[in-house]
Design a protein around this motif. Structure first.
Motif, PDB file in Angstrom:
ATOM      1  N   LEU A 162     -25.376  14.147 -22.444  1.00 60.39           N
ATOM      2  CA  LEU A 162     -25.249  13.426 -23.724  1.00 60.39           C
ATOM      3  C   LEU A 162     -25.071  11.936 -23.500  1.00 60.39           C
ATOM      4  CD1 LEU A 162     -22.980  15.908 -25.704  1.00 60.39           C
ATOM      5  CD2 LEU A 162     -25.342  15.312 -26.257  1.00 60.39           C
ATOM      6  N   ASP A 163     -24.272  11.586 -22.459  1.00 61.15           N
ATOM      7  CA  ASP A 163     -24.097  10.150 -22.181  1.00 61.15           C
ATOM      8  C   ASP A 163     -25.417   9.498 -21.798  1.00 61.15           C
ATOM      9  OD1 ASP A 163     -21.367  10.161 -22.702  1.00 61.15           O
ATOM     10  OD2 ASP A 163     -20.862  10.810 -20.644  1.00 61.15           O
ATOM     11  N   ARG A 198     -17.227  23.238 -29.299  1.00 64.75           N
ATOM     12  CA  ARG A 198     -16.673  23.664 -28.028  1.00 64.75           C
ATOM     13  C   ARG A 198     -15.231  23.174 -27.852  1.00 64.75           C
ATOM     14  NH1 ARG A 198     -21.777  23.100 -23.827  1.00 64.75           N
ATOM     15  NH2 ARG A 198     -22.998  24.813 -24.747  1.00 64.75           N
ATOM     16  N   TYR A 199     -14.990  21.869 -28.302  1.00 66.88           N
ATOM     17  CA  TYR A 199     -13.596  21.389 -28.251  1.00 66.88           C
ATOM     18  C   TYR A 199     -12.683  22.269 -29.092  1.00 66.88           C
ATOM     19  CZ  TYR A 199     -14.627  17.024 -25.798  1.00 66.88           C
ATOM     20  OH  TYR A 199     -14.965  16.102 -24.847  1.00 66.88           O
ATOM     21  N   VAL A 200     -13.195  22.619 -30.235  1.00 64.43           N
ATOM     22  CA  VAL A 200     -12.391  23.517 -31.086  1.00 64.43           C
ATOM     23  C   VAL A 200     -12.169  24.855 -30.394  1.00 64.43           C
ATOM     24  CG1 VAL A 200     -12.398  24.773 -33.259  1.00 64.43           C
ATOM     25  CG2 VAL A 200     -13.081  22.382 -33.215  1.00 64.43           C
ATOM     26  N   GLY A 201     -13.219  25.373 -29.735  1.00 66.31           N
ATOM     27  CA  GLY A 201     -13.075  26.645 -29.006  1.00 66.31           C
ATOM     28  C   GLY A 201     -12.060  26.541 -27.862  1.00 66.31           C
ATOM     29  N   SER A 218     -23.275  16.584 -30.843  1.00 63.04           N
ATOM     30  CA  SER A 218     -21.884  16.268 -31.214  1.00 63.04           C
ATOM     31  C   SER A 218     -21.257  17.421 -31.976  1.00 63.04           C
ATOM     32  CB  SER A 218     -21.850  14.989 -32.045  1.00 63.04           C
ATOM     33  OG  SER A 218     -22.582  15.181 -33.230  1.00 63.04           O
ATOM     34  N   GLN A 219     -22.101  18.048 -32.838  1.00 68.62           N
ATOM     35  CA  GLN A 219     -21.559  19.222 -33.537  1.00 68.62           C
ATOM     36  C   GLN A 219     -21.198  20.336 -32.545  1.00 68.62           C
ATOM     37  OE1 GLN A 219     -24.413  20.383 -36.427  1.00 68.62           O
ATOM     38  NE2 GLN A 219     -23.910  18.656 -37.861  1.00 68.62           N
ATOM     39  N   LYS A 220     -22.085  20.544 -31.522  1.00 69.56           N
ATOM     40  CA  LYS A 220     -21.798  21.586 -30.521  1.00 69.56           C
ATOM     41  C   LYS A 220     -20.552  21.242 -29.724  1.00 69.56           C
ATOM     42  CE  LYS A 220     -26.568  23.129 -29.894  1.00 69.56           C
ATOM     43  NZ  LYS A 220     -27.721  23.205 -28.960  1.00 69.56           N
TER      44      LYS A 220
END
Length: 453
Positions: free
Chosen positions: A270-271, A224-227, A218-220
């Motif tokens: 992840l799911d 990535r969403y932030v990126g 989730s942190q990654k």
């Protein structure tokens, strides 16, 4: 008397003490200072000594009992001497305890003021000491009785506690089979619970690992969403500012699509992992429900075990009470041993003092025997004197009878002499009258003759 170890009290203090502590009734009222000083009265001093001996269980009637054999001649002679000698003997036995060692017979028969004051003050001092010792002994006896009562109560409590501990520790034969079955069931439950705890711990470890992996993923993803968001912003800014070639845009778009595919693939992974973790969580919840059931059973067992533990604790407390009571018993027994040792020491001292007193008594008994020997000699002399007096009385009776006879004879002779004397008087008077008549006649004749001549 010169080196006395006791205080010599004043006469008023002595009189007040003997009035209140020794004498009673009319004797206490009549006892006064004049009975001691300046010239002590023998009767009052003897009465005081008798009452002092009465405190030591020597009744006054005992002093009037004849100390010699029953067939005594002339017992009237002993009536005055018997009580005085009895009081003297008893006082000779008592006064050494008062530290008076020179008591003599003349202190009873002919007492002196100074000696009587010293002797009475010695007796007063000894009576004070005796009263204090009796109070201390009474307190010691009372404390010893209380200790005995406490020991009896402690022994009873110990016996009751032992019985209770035996009842609590011993299982009745009817319940021994059930107790064995319960012990076996509890052992099995403990073993199964331990295995389940181990499984649960392993599942919890896997869940915690999965949670840590999910947190990392989730942190990654967030990174990535932030990126992506930053890249979109940069694209918008770049589109607005820079006009690039279509080939570069296509390359960048392809790159972006590849990145999106990679992100989707990571999301799918992840799911899948989330589904697996949810399945694990469901299994964990089921295990937790089963564990709760087992925990309820364990709580029931714990309640039963708590009851048994409480009973065991009560048994332990009773055992501790028993130990404390045994310690107190030991301490009390040690105190009893100390008291017995003290009593033994006192008895040894008293035995030594009794030996000394016995020696002194033997010396005094020898003196008394000598006095009794002298008394017997005096008694024999008195008997001889009585015999002499009886013989003299007989002789005097004979002499009186002779005197009476002689008096009667003398009276008879005097009567005869009186009668003879009266007869002589009458004859003499008759002769005197005749002589007078003759003289008158002769005188008349002489006158006639003179007248004639």
């Amino acid at each position: 008397m010169a080196g006395s170890t006791f205080p010599v009290y004043k006469v008023d203090a002595i009189v007040q003490f003997y009035r209140t502590e020794v004498l009673t009734g009319q004797e206490a009222k009549l006892f006064s200072k004049s009975d001691i000083t300046p010239s002590p009265k023998a009767e009052s001093v003897q009465r005081v000594f008798m009452r002092v001996l009465q405190l030591f269980r020597f009744k006054p009637e005992c002093h009037y009992v004849m100390p010699l054999s029953g067939n005594v001649q002339h017992p009237v002679l002993y009536e005055w001497l018997t009580p005085i000698m009895s009081v003297y003997i008893r006082m000779c036995e008592l006064l050494p305890f008062c530290h008076v060692f020179d008591f003599w017979l003349h202190d009873l028969i002919n007492p002196k003021s100074k000696r009587t004051i010293i002797i009475l003050s010695a007796i007063q001092n000894y009576l004070h000491f005796r009263k204090q010792r009796m109070e201390i002994i009474a307190d010691d006896q009372q404390s010893f009785r209380s200790y005995k009562d406490r020991v009896k109560a402690y022994t009873r409590e110990i016996k009751e506690a032992e019985k209770k501990s035996e009842k609590l520790t011993t299982i009745p034969p009817e319940q021994q089979a059930e107790d064995k079955e319960l012990d076996a069931a509890v052992a099995e439950l403990k073993a199964s619970v331990q295995h389940q705890y181990q499984d649960v711990n392993a599942v919890n470890e896997t869940v915690s690992q999965c949670k840590t992996e999910i947190a990392e993923m989730s942190q990654k993803l967030t990174q990535r969403y932030v990126g992506l968001a930053t890249l979109k912003d940069e694209l918008v800014s770049l589109k607005s500012h820079i006009v690039e070639s279509p080939e570069e845009l296509r390359n960048e778009m392809e790159r972006m699509k590849e990145n999106v595919k990679n992100i989707r693939m990571s999301k799918e992974l992840l799911d899948e992992r989330l589904v697996e973790t949810q399945m694990l969580v469901q299994r964990v919840n089921q295990l937790e429900a089963e564990i709760q059931v087992f925990l309820k059973q364990l709580q029931d067992l714990q309640s039963s075990m708590c009851e048994t533990y409480q009973q065991k604790e009560e048994a332990r407390s009773l055992a501790a009470m028993n130990e404390t009571l045994q310690k107190e018993l030991k301490s009390l027994s040690n105190e009893e041993g100390q008291l017995k040792r003290a009593l033994a020491m006192k008895l040894d001292k008293e035995s030594k003092q009794q030996i000394r007193r016995q020696k002194k008594r033997e010396v005094k008994d020898q003196q008394v025997r000598n006095i009794y020997g002298q008394y017997d000699k005096i008694h024999q002399k008195r008997e001889e004197i009585v015999k002499m007096i009886e013989e003299n009385n007989r002789e005097t009776k004979k002499l009186r009878e002779k005197m009476q006879e002689l008096g009667e004879k003398c009276n008879r002779q005097t009567q005869k002499a009186q009668e003879f004397y009266e007869h002589l008087l009458t004859t003499v008077e008759h002769y005197d009258k005749r002589i007078e008549s003759i003289v008158v006649e002769t005188n008349a004749d002489t006158l006639k003759m003179k007248s004639h001549f």
